[in-house]
Design a protein around this motif. Structure first.
Motif, PDB file in Angstrom:
ATOM      1  N   ALA A 271      40.049  29.393  37.020  1.00  0.00           N
ATOM      2  CA  ALA A 271      39.071  30.432  36.697  1.00  0.00           C
ATOM      3  C   ALA A 271      38.693  31.221  37.941  1.00  0.00           C
ATOM      4  O   ALA A 271      38.558  32.453  37.904  1.00  0.00           O
ATOM      5  CB  ALA A 271      37.832  29.803  36.063  1.00  0.00           C
ATOM      6  N   ALA A 272      38.521  30.503  39.067  1.00  0.00           N
ATOM      7  CA  ALA A 272      38.183  31.173  40.317  1.00  0.00           C
ATOM      8  C   ALA A 272      39.314  32.103  40.749  1.00  0.00           C
ATOM      9  O   ALA A 272      39.071  33.222  41.218  1.00  0.00           O
ATOM     10  CB  ALA A 272      37.905  30.144  41.410  1.00  0.00           C
ATOM     11  N   GLY A 273      40.561  31.639  40.573  1.00  0.00           N
ATOM     12  CA  GLY A 273      41.698  32.470  40.941  1.00  0.00           C
ATOM     13  C   GLY A 273      41.768  33.747  40.124  1.00  0.00           C
ATOM     14  O   GLY A 273      42.056  34.823  40.663  1.00  0.00           O
ATOM     15  N   MET A 274      41.494  33.643  38.833  1.00  0.00           N
ATOM     16  CA  MET A 274      41.510  34.822  37.974  1.00  0.00           C
ATOM     17  C   MET A 274      40.396  35.792  38.364  1.00  0.00           C
ATOM     18  O   MET A 274      40.599  37.012  38.373  1.00  0.00           O
ATOM     19  CB  MET A 274      41.361  34.404  36.513  1.00  0.00           C
ATOM     20  N   ALA A 275      39.223  35.238  38.688  1.00  0.00           N
ATOM     21  CA  ALA A 275      38.106  36.089  39.092  1.00  0.00           C
ATOM     22  C   ALA A 275      38.421  36.800  40.406  1.00  0.00           C
ATOM     23  O   ALA A 275      38.128  37.990  40.572  1.00  0.00           O
ATOM     24  CB  ALA A 275      36.841  35.246  39.227  1.00  0.00           C
ATOM     25  N   MET A 276      39.032  36.077  41.341  1.00  0.00           N
ATOM     26  CA  MET A 276      39.413  36.681  42.613  1.00  0.00           C
ATOM     27  C   MET A 276      40.448  37.775  42.400  1.00  0.00           C
ATOM     28  O   MET A 276      40.403  38.835  43.039  1.00  0.00           O
ATOM     29  CB  MET A 276      39.976  35.615  43.554  1.00  0.00           C
ATOM     30  N   LEU A 277      41.383  37.531  41.500  1.00  0.00           N
ATOM     31  CA  LEU A 277      42.412  38.530  41.201  1.00  0.00           C
ATOM     32  C   LEU A 277      41.782  39.812  40.677  1.00  0.00           C
ATOM     33  O   LEU A 277      42.211  40.919  41.025  1.00  0.00           O
ATOM     34  CB  LEU A 277      43.404  37.967  40.184  1.00  0.00           C
ATOM     35  N   GLY A 278      40.760  39.655  39.853  1.00  0.00           N
ATOM     36  CA  GLY A 278      40.055  40.827  39.353  1.00  0.00           C
ATOM     37  C   GLY A 278      39.408  41.623  40.465  1.00  0.00           C
ATOM     38  O   GLY A 278      39.455  42.861  40.483  1.00  0.00           O
ATOM     39  N   LEU A 279      38.810  40.915  41.431  1.00  0.00           N
ATOM     40  CA  LEU A 279      38.169  41.591  42.553  1.00  0.00           C
ATOM     41  C   LEU A 279      39.177  42.322  43.423  1.00  0.00           C
ATOM     42  O   LEU A 279      38.901  43.399  43.959  1.00  0.00           O
ATOM     43  CB  LEU A 279      37.397  40.576  43.411  1.00  0.00           C
TER      44      LEU A 279
END
Length: 392
Positions: A271-279
């Protein structure tokens, strides 16, 4: 080796998150309060310290037998001692530490052992919970040295580094901030690679052990969001070096704050990786360059693959040059294909330096590059980045 790389990455990342600026003050140090402030800060990098005993003596604080873990990592490890000397409260709930030291320790993961020969961080700032400066809140330091580092599998050393040295300029809010990293004398035993075919190939090329160094320099401009990475060079002895230079935009203070919030709030690694990808979609590419400098690798590869085809290096070179137009035609960009054919052909004839550069007229958002990648339109990507390739 997969577990070894995972252990090395997890432990090294946790250590690097540990970080500077000595400001004299006079107040009694409460060890538990310092540990709480440290944990609050490390949580912004997804790292936590639990358990352990905290003791103070004058301006020194020692944390013994603490467990350190990273968000999303189910393999925490124990640190026998974290010693901080020259500790001074800053009067705002934070602390300035002259030197933080961790003695040698090892992490054993089912026979894969990552050993660290000690870590020292100087001028480390532990921010108070009320700190509003985004950078200081995440922690800054002046220097960090670590090593030697070694990874062994079933008693056999697979990877080693003589040392890691990080140096960071003094932080001034809003001002450009530079840093440098040097990884000295790495050595990789290729006979223990996960892929046996890869191991055999490396042995045939004469690279049963790969040795070399890594260096990098970076600068961040908080007011504009520009991030420069210069001279990131991986140099492999008697083989080649690969250099990378990047000019990025959009790396703003707000982006750093959002990343901190994700690390502090998200325990699920995916989940953190996906959120970082969005940023990361707000990042822009202002320029980039990849530089390959040969140091005997090219001719070794030509000779090796030539033998596989029943010929020699000259025969393989001629075959590769003949295949270039056909292979590069798939890029759907005749102009770039012609440049690449000429440059790669010249490099094969006289291995020296091959440079691929991206110099767009205006910064290109990363999100804009996703469309041609997803649609399989490389020509659009080449045009967007104004790619060029030259042999030197």
């Amino acid at each position: 080796m997969k577990r070894a790389r995972h252990s090395l990455f997890a432990v090294t990342t946790a250590m690097v998150c540990f970080g500077a600026a000595l400001q004299p003050a006079s107040a009694q140090i409460v060890g538990d309060e310092l540990l709480a402030a440290l944990n609050n800060q490390l949580s912004l990098q997804g790292v936590s310290i639990t358990g352990g005993e905290v003791s103070t003596s004058g301006s020194s604080v020692t944390i013994t037998n603490a467990t350190m873990s990273m968000a999303g990592d189910d393999e925490p490890f124990t640190i026998s001692e974290i010693r901080m000397d020259g500790v001074q409260p800053d009067g705002a709930g934070g602390y300035n530490v002259a030197t933080a030291t961790i003695p040698p320790f090892a992490v054993d993961d089912s026979g894969t052992v990552a050993s660290f020969g000690g870590i020292q961080v100087t001028d480390y700032t532990i921010a108070g919970t009320q700190e509003t400066d985004i950078v200081l809140r995440g922690g800054v330091f002046k220097t960090m040295t670590m090593g030697p580092i070694a990874v062994s599998e079933d008693g056999r050393q697979a990877f080693s580094i003589a040392g890691v040295a990080v140096e960071v300029d003094d932080y001034q809010p809003g001002q450009p901030w530079a840093s440098s990293v040097a990884v000295s004398d790495f050595a990789l035993d290729t006979t223990v690679l996960d892929d046996p075919n890869a191991s055999r190939t490396m042995a045939a090329l004469g690279y049963e052990t790969l040795t070399g160094d890594v260096t990098a320099n970076g600068s961040w401009f908080p007011e504009t969001g520009q991030m420069l990475m210069e001279d990131f060079i991986i140099s492999v002895d008697d083989a080649a070096s690969i250099g990378l230079d990047l000019n990025l935009g959009g790396y703003t203070v707000e982006l750093v704050e959002a990343m901190q919030q994700i690390n502090a709030a998200t325990q699920d690694e995916q989940a953190a990786g996906m959120a970082m990808l969005g940023l990361m979609q707000q990042i822009e590419i202002g320029g980039a360059a990849i530089t390959l400098t040969d140091a005997s690798l090219t001719n070794k590869l030509l000779e090796f693959f030539g033998q596989q085809q029943g010929t020699n290096a000259d025969g393989m070179r001629a075959f590769a040059k003949g295949m270039l137009p056909l292979g590069l035609a798939q890029l759907q960009s005749p102009e770039f294909a012609a440049k690449a054919t000429a440059a790669i052909g010249a490099f094969l004839d006289n291995p020296g330096t091959l440079v691929i550069e991206a110099q767009p007229a205006t910064p290109v958002p990363v999100l804009q590059l996703a469309a041609p990648v997803m649609s399989g339109n490389p020509a659009q990507l080449i045009d967007a980045l104004s790619l060029d390739i030259t042999a030197q």
